[in-house]
Design an enzyme around this catalytic site. Structure first.
Site, mmCIF file in Angstrom:
data_model
loop_
_atom_site.group_PDB
_atom_site.id
_atom_site.type_symbol
_atom_site.label_atom_id
_atom_site.label_comp_id
_atom_site.label_asym_id
_atom_site.label_seq_id
_atom_site.Cartn_x
_atom_site.Cartn_y
_atom_site.Cartn_z
ATOM 1 N N GLU A 1 0.984 -1.200 0.036
ATOM 2 C CA GLU A 1 0.292 -0.179 0.025
ATOM 3 C C GLU A 1 0.985 1.236 -0.076
ATOM 4 O OE1 GLU A 1 -2.681 -0.164 3.289
ATOM 5 O OE2 GLU A 1 -3.725 1.502 2.651
ATOM 6 N N ASN B 1 -12.083 -1.506 -0.821
ATOM 7 C CA ASN B 1 -11.356 -2.312 0.371
ATOM 8 C C ASN B 1 -11.935 -1.812 1.883
ATOM 9 O OD1 ASN B 1 -8.835 -3.168 1.764
ATOM 10 N ND2 ASN B 1 -9.067 -1.207 2.595
ATOM 11 N N GLU B 2 -12.320 -2.713 2.543
ATOM 12 C CA GLU B 2 -12.778 -2.592 3.879
ATOM 13 C C GLU B 2 -14.051 -1.371 3.782
ATOM 14 O OE1 GLU B 2 -9.753 -2.202 6.916
ATOM 15 O OE2 GLU B 2 -9.160 -4.150 6.492
ATOM 16 N N TYR C 1 -6.048 -9.652 11.140
ATOM 17 C CA TYR C 1 -4.694 -9.378 11.628
ATOM 18 C C TYR C 1 -4.632 -10.199 12.991
ATOM 19 C CZ TYR C 1 -3.810 -5.901 7.997
ATOM 20 O OH TYR C 1 -3.776 -5.435 6.843
ATOM 21 N N GLU D 1 -5.933 -9.635 3.365
ATOM 22 C CA GLU D 1 -5.037 -8.877 4.350
ATOM 23 C C GLU D 1 -4.703 -9.723 5.706
ATOM 24 O OE1 GLU D 1 -5.533 -4.885 5.359
ATOM 25 O OE2 GLU D 1 -6.223 -4.287 3.226
ATOM 26 N N GLN E 1 2.238 -6.297 5.295
ATOM 27 C CA GLN E 1 2.837 -5.655 3.785
ATOM 28 C C GLN E 1 3.938 -6.134 3.347
ATOM 29 O OE1 GLN E 1 1.113 -1.818 2.849
ATOM 30 N NE2 GLN E 1 -0.560 -2.102 4.063
HETATM 31 O O1 AHR Z 1 -2.725 -2.896 6.157
HETATM 32 C C1 AHR Z 1 -2.961 -1.703 6.751
HETATM 33 C C2 AHR Z 1 -4.437 -1.255 6.756
HETATM 34 O O2 AHR Z 1 -5.230 -2.118 7.483
HETATM 35 C C3 AHR Z 1 -5.178 -1.314 5.333
HETATM 36 O O3 AHR Z 1 -4.988 -0.062 4.845
HETATM 37 C C4 AHR Z 1 -6.484 -1.676 5.802
HETATM 38 O O4 AHR Z 1 -7.313 -2.336 4.640
HETATM 39 C C5 AHR Z 1 -6.289 -2.460 6.945
HETATM 40 O O5 AHR Z 1 -7.268 -1.951 7.957
#
Ligand code: AHR
Length: 502
Positions: free
Chosen positions: A25, A178-179, A249, A305, A354
């Site tokens: 990103e 995205n999201e 995450y 992600e 990332q």
């Molecule tokens: O990877 C960091 C952020 O995490 C991304 O921009 C977003 O899609 C997610 O919340």
């Protein structure tokens, strides 16, 4: 004794190489300083893109790259990033550190990067472009697809040619936002599903490039999002997305205090392992909902992600999400990749967040220096599973009770490649215990060929520019003894191992 049963005759589907995908990103030093140094930089580059980074990613056979975000995608207007670089408008990257984004890296640079990451004679590194649904327009996304993919006479194809690119890039993977439940517009699933359907209509097929449309999926365990999306897109023919994107995450603590990437204790180690294992439950439950509406598995679950998220390194810009990477991250990577391999009937793509200098990176850069993280080495060890036949694996493992709930101490996945080599990847989360494992290989007699391992003496071990690469891939030297189709070995503490049999 821990026991792993692998049925070599039971292969029925392939593990898509796209499970080994990456996400990059416009955030912190991922693009600028990570990939992009500009053509005039003294750092060796090809048209502004770092050579060292390209070589390292080619070595792990990077199969696809998702760009430009993330949250950045829903504020990005792609036309700002084309044409002569000095004339491109500057903007503030409001999400990530409030820094100036000069649009020096745009569509042409990204697609050049993907071409540089592709090895001649191998499948290319496929670009995966995430469109702007949160603050963009249908026309904007539609024209982006036309700009990238149309070979005929049209305003966007002409504009591309004017900007120096004759042939279309044939971009297949398109993210429709995205999201969108959060930074991408704060939408309800009902509102987003209607928007998805509208944007998807104008994400057109040009010549032989049929777009693979990836809808925004759930945040972690938001099962309602999955249900509504499947109901509203799969109930009538032709409206279903090709993929639904799940984001999750591994955060050892709470969002307000996530914990340090390096200075953690044993309890935090195990908490991290428990959170990483949660990916298995998430995929299982989202897939069960998807099965109701799409029993033929036409819609993929795309985990675009995933990875660890800790507090940023002290003294660094909090908006840059720069964190170190220890042997703990290697274990998290191994656990996730085993989970994805084992769910590969539905999970056809995943993207670690990332690639460079941000969150669970595989590469760090500092000026002209580049370093590989422990996570990189796991991708290197697991590349043998890309596009290989998935072998059914049954794991009977000691359970670990140290964290908030119980999890298996060992995870495993296995595949058979086109040369009939079988690869088995194993993880052992235990900090102090070597675990005896019996591998029960059924179907065809096989001979052990050797293996690779990543482990380290201390749980906080990591690589630094000052002290070099402490945590790296090595040869697995443990004895693997055979007794007629059964192998026994000891899995070292805090290790990821890949074995080869033939
Ligand atoms: O990877 C960091 C952020 O995490 C991304 O921009 C977003 O899609 C997610 O919340």
């Amino acid at each position: 004794m821990n026991r792993i049963i692998i049925n070599v005759a039971g292969a029925s589907s392939r593990i898509s190489r796209h499970i080994y995908g990456h996400f990059s990103e416009h955030l912190g030093r991922c693009i600028y300083g990570g990939y992009w140094v500009g053509p005039d930089s003294p750092i060796p580059n090809v048209r502004g893109i770092r050579k060292d980074v390209v070589d390292a990613l080619k070595k792990i056979k990077i199969p696809n790259l998702r760009w430009p975000g993330g949250c950045f995608a829903d504020e990005y207007h792609w036309k700002d990033g084309i044409g002569p670089r000095p004339g491109r408008p500057k903007m503030i990257n409001t999400h990530w550190g409030g820094v100036i984004e000069d649009n020096g890296f745009g569509t042409h640079e990204f697609l050049d990067l993907c071409e540089q990451l592709s090895e001649l004679g191998s499948p290319r590194c496929e670009p995966y472009i995430c469109g702007n649904v949160g603050s963009g327009t249908v026309q904007e996304l539609s024209q982006w697809v036309e700009y990238c993919n149309f070979d005929g006479i049209s305003p966007m194809a002409e504009l591309r040619r004017k900007n120096g690119r004759e042939n279309p890039w044939k971009v297949r993977f398109w993210g429709i936002g995205n999201e969108n439940w959060g930074c991408g517009g704060n939408m309800t699933p009902e509102f987003y599903a209607d928007n998805y359907r509208r944007y998807a209509v104008y994400t057109r097929k040009y010549e032989d490039t049929t777009p693979f449309k990836i809808a925004c999926g759930p945040n972690s365990d938001n099962y309602r999002w999955t249900k509504v999306m499947m109901e509203k897109t799969c109930s009538e023919r032709g409206n279903n997305p090709d993929g639904l994107a799940l984001h999750y995450y591994t955060v050892p603590g709470e969002w307000g205090h996530k914990g340090s990437a390096v200075h953690f204790n044993e309890a935090e180690w195990y908490a991290t392992m428990h959170k990483a294992n949660f990916m298995d439950e998430l995929i299982t439950r989202h897939c069960a909902i998807m099965d109701e509406y799409d029993p033929k598995k036409k819609v993929s679950l795309i985990v675009d992600e995933w990875g660890t998220w800790y507090d940023v390194e002290p003294g660094t810009n909090p908006g840059f999400l720069y964190q170190q990477n220890t042997i703990r991250d290697a274990l998290v990577a191994g656990i996730h990749l085993n989970i994805f391999n084992n769910h590969s009937e539905r999970v056809s793509m995943a993207n670690i967040a990332q690639t460079i200098n941000v969150l669970q990176s595989v590469i760090f850069t500092d000026g002209d220096k580049m370093m590989l993280t422990p996570t990189y080495h796991v991708f290197d060890m697991y590349k043998v599973h890309q596009d290989a036949l998935k072998l059914p694996v049954h794991v009977e493992s000691k359970t670990n009770h140290t964290g908030p709930s119980t999890v298996p101490a060992i995870t495993a996945s296995a595949s058979e490649d086109d040369n009939r080599k079988v690869h088995i990847s194993l993880t052992n989360i235990e900090l102090n215990n070597e675990l005896p494992v019996q591998l029960d290989i059924r179907g065809i007699p096989l001979k052990y060929n050797g293996g690779t391992i990543i482990t380290s003496e201390n749980m906080n071990d990591h690589n630094t520019f000052e002290q070099g690469s402490k945590v790296r891939i090595g040869e697995f030297k443990g004895a693997v003894t055979s007794h007629g189709g059964r192998y026994t070995l000891n899995l070292p503490p805090k290790s990821v191992v890949t074995l080869e049999l033939e």
